[in-house]
Design an enzyme around this catalytic site. Sequence first.
Site, PDB file in Angstrom:
ATOM      1  CB  CYS A 149      -0.885   0.142   1.269  1.00  0.00           C
ATOM      2  SG  CYS A 149      -1.851  -1.464   1.333  1.00  0.00           S
ATOM      3  CG  HIS A 189      15.971 -38.453  -3.968  1.00  0.00           C
ATOM      4  ND1 HIS A 189      16.070 -40.030  -3.719  1.00  0.00           N
ATOM      5  CD2 HIS A 189      17.176 -37.861  -4.124  1.00  0.00           C
ATOM      6  CE1 HIS A 189      17.609 -40.479  -3.542  1.00  0.00           C
ATOM      7  NE2 HIS A 189      18.049 -39.049  -3.790  1.00  0.00           N
ATOM      8  CE  LYS A 249      11.432  -3.158  -4.966  1.00  0.00           C
ATOM      9  NZ  LYS A 249      12.160  -4.473  -5.405  1.00  0.00           N
ATOM     10  CD1 TRP A 289      -0.282  -6.266  -3.062  1.00  0.00           C
ATOM     11  CD2 TRP A 289      -0.703  -6.996  -1.075  1.00  0.00           C
ATOM     12  NE1 TRP A 289       0.027  -7.632  -2.972  1.00  0.00           N
ATOM     13  CE2 TRP A 289      -0.120  -8.200  -1.862  1.00  0.00           C
ATOM     14  CE3 TRP A 289      -0.905  -7.106   0.287  1.00  0.00           C
ATOM     15  CZ2 TRP A 289      -0.160  -9.395  -0.996  1.00  0.00           C
ATOM     16  CZ3 TRP A 289      -0.630  -8.256   1.065  1.00  0.00           C
ATOM     17  CH2 TRP A 289      -0.258  -9.386   0.355  1.00  0.00           C
ATOM     18  NE  ARG A 326       4.701   1.676   0.058  1.00  0.00           N
ATOM     19  CZ  ARG A 326       5.547   1.424   0.947  1.00  0.00           C
ATOM     20  NH1 ARG A 326       6.874   1.549   0.498  1.00  0.00           N
ATOM     21  NH2 ARG A 326       5.568   0.972   2.088  1.00  0.00           N
ATOM     22  CE  LYS A 335      13.801 -11.922  -9.281  1.00  0.00           C
ATOM     23  NZ  LYS A 335      14.012 -11.054  -8.285  1.00  0.00           N
ATOM     24  CD  GLU A 374       9.666 -12.046  -8.308  1.00  0.00           C
ATOM     25  OE1 GLU A 374       8.959 -12.005  -7.092  1.00  0.00           O
ATOM     26  OE2 GLU A 374      10.924 -11.876  -8.324  1.00  0.00           O
ATOM     27  CD  GLU A 432      16.526 -14.236  -6.894  1.00  0.00           C
ATOM     28  OE1 GLU A 432      15.938 -14.640  -5.953  1.00  0.00           O
ATOM     29  OE2 GLU A 432      16.289 -12.925  -7.302  1.00  0.00           O
ATOM     30  CG  ASN A 472       1.394   0.259   4.198  1.00  0.00           C
ATOM     31  OD1 ASN A 472       0.993  -0.836   4.224  1.00  0.00           O
ATOM     32  ND2 ASN A 472       2.561   0.552   4.078  1.00  0.00           N
ATOM     33  N   GLY A 473      -1.038  -1.416   6.508  1.00  0.00           N
ATOM     34  CA  GLY A 473      -0.662  -2.155   7.369  1.00  0.00           C
ATOM     35  C   GLY A 473      -2.013  -3.076   7.703  1.00  0.00           C
TER      36      GLY A 473
HETATM   37  C1  G6P Z   1       8.758  -9.125  -1.591  1.00  0.00           C
HETATM   38  C2  G6P Z   1       9.242  -8.556  -2.929  1.00  0.00           C
HETATM   39  C3  G6P Z   1      10.755  -9.308  -2.922  1.00  0.00           C
HETATM   40  C4  G6P Z   1      11.589  -9.179  -1.855  1.00  0.00           C
HETATM   41  C5  G6P Z   1      10.790  -9.556  -0.628  1.00  0.00           C
HETATM   42  C6  G6P Z   1      11.620  -9.352   0.703  1.00  0.00           C
HETATM   43  O1  G6P Z   1       8.149 -10.145  -1.820  1.00  0.00           O
HETATM   44  O2  G6P Z   1       8.544  -8.911  -3.975  1.00  0.00           O
HETATM   45  O3  G6P Z   1      11.360  -9.085  -4.174  1.00  0.00           O
HETATM   46  O4  G6P Z   1      12.699 -10.060  -2.116  1.00  0.00           O
HETATM   47  O5  G6P Z   1       9.683  -8.901  -0.513  1.00  0.00           O
HETATM   48  O6  G6P Z   1      12.028  -7.766   0.650  1.00  0.00           O
HETATM   49  P1  G6P Z   1      12.961  -6.956   1.351  1.00  0.00           P
HETATM   50  O7  G6P Z   1      12.420  -5.554   1.153  1.00  0.00           O
HETATM   51  O8  G6P Z   1      12.847  -7.530   2.889  1.00  0.00           O
HETATM   52  O9  G6P Z   1      14.293  -7.325   0.659  1.00  0.00           O
END
Ligand code: G6P
Length: 608
Positions: free
Chosen positions: A2, A504, A603, A75, A27, A485, A488, A481, A101-102
Amino acid sequence: MCGIVGYAGGDQAAPILLKGLAKLEYRGYDSAGVAVYDGTSIQVVKTKGRLKVLSDKIHQGADLSGVVGIGHTRWATHGKPSDVNAHPHMSQSGKFAVVHNGIIENYLSLRNFLTEQGYRFVSETDTEVVAQLLDYFYEGNLLDAVVKTLGKIRGSYALGILCKDHPDCIIGVRKDSPLIVGLGKGENFIASDIPAILNRTRDIYRLEENEIAVVKKTGVAIYNLDKKIVEKTPCHIDWDISSAEKCGYDHFMAKEIMEQPKAVRDTISPRIRDGEIVLDDIRLTEEQIRNFTRIFIVACGSAYHVGVVAKYIFEQYTRIPVEVDVASEFRYRHPIIDHKVLVLVISQSGETADTLAALREAKRLGARTISIVNVVGSSIASESDDVLYTWAGPEIAVATTKAYSTQLAVVYLLAIYMAEKLGSMSKTDYRFYISQLESLPDKIQEALNTKEHVRRLADQFYRSDDIFFIGRNLDYAMSLEGSLKLKEISYIHSEAYAAGELKHGTISLIEEGTLVVALATQRRLFEKMMSNVKEVKARGAVVLGVTTDNNTQIEKETDCAFYVPQICDMMLPSLAVVPLQMFAYYVAFLKGCDIDKPRNLAKSVTVE
Ligand code: G6P
């Protein structure tokens, strides 16, 4: 999670709020809304969907007149994305508008209480109770009503409040969720992140926990919960404005991928002086380093994946045992921790709710804490014993790239630094690894130069339904990763497996034509990896190998390959991640996905 923006000044508020929200859409982006005081009452317009829907609805703000207002991009947590659940939320009386937000954790009991008092609720959100509570407590003094309301709500929040009886001001308040105050000339702001206000001012206050900002055109006053004025020193933001703009790229993600050499250089260079690693940002003594019996690394998402790489690095260099946990698990698992444990917390935003809670838990248990954080002054940075900043600059795309790379760079710096202090690394190796570290930015650039080749391979595979990533050791950490990537942003189902573990169970999912990305950068495990490649090829897989330049042997075993420059094995993750990021980007691009704002994601995740 948010985005909040608020404005009190002399210009029309709505267009300014919309511009600010556009910078905060990363956000959250499932609905958006604004509230503006029009001289008689508070006008609220809000709608499900992207900010553009709202902006078109009010003709880029022209339909709403008024010089004081608040805005929000959501969000969803409580209540699905819908017009009615979008923020701002009004009190039934029309006196208060609130953006939030929260999560208000005790909203149900408050809602029941307020319902008994005759308040009717229209949304499914937790936020609406805040607007109604303000109304319930309001007896003419706005600050009083805010303080009483804060005394009743539990949970995490950044709030922006507008009150019809005080139409010259907005209130900002925060607890466990970031909020800043922007200090302009004849205008002032609140915002959940700096880019929202950067085109109007560079001077800000960072609100601390439970501080209340009363923001007017004429000035800003900050109070604590005792209603006493808090003196704060403004801080000046000296980012280049282009760091929050796309600058000709189609997406922030593409721009941020290309910014990695600079971001890594900015992170490493100031910390290597005369051939030595100098970490004068932390206050760890040699004795403390020697006393550590264990290291815990705690983070979420891609930052957690940095932690998985870091485990190998720290154990190899320092010989101290390392445990890695996702923060949401760590916080509730009663970890065995004391003052001889170093807890390393990794976070781009410095606001991730679970990571912050894990940090607090580690501190409570007596651990020494160091955070690796990108956002200066964020909660995690402020609360950890020491902080090592990643100088990546603002990262806007939801899928992290340059923050990931700079976090990894800090891991190398810290691990080599500690190893030297411990004597677990010889002086010769110390110098060698420093020289390797110094070469990283240029080598990342070389890896980026292969983008046309990566794009061609993306073109070949973007219609895949499933893509598997396999690797051993550091390559396994990279697989995690690479797979995240890809899934997502492209929504292609993907899994990452330790190459030796595939047989396995998961190998049963490999069919004729399934793409397997096989990471094989680690020299000593290359042969083993090739055996695993043979296993999947025998089941019909198409294999895309990832290895270092000149290792053409991979072409005998795989169908196609990405090459990255040579560097010591330990630092290869910093290079191998580059084609994986670009591959995910191009696959998503070719599929026509909304790359910077993938569905359902945000984010900065400031809820549990
Ligand atoms: C969200 C983002 C990710 C990030 C994660 C942790 O899920 O989409 O890209 O790695 O949060 O965020 P931070 O700000 O703690 O690195």
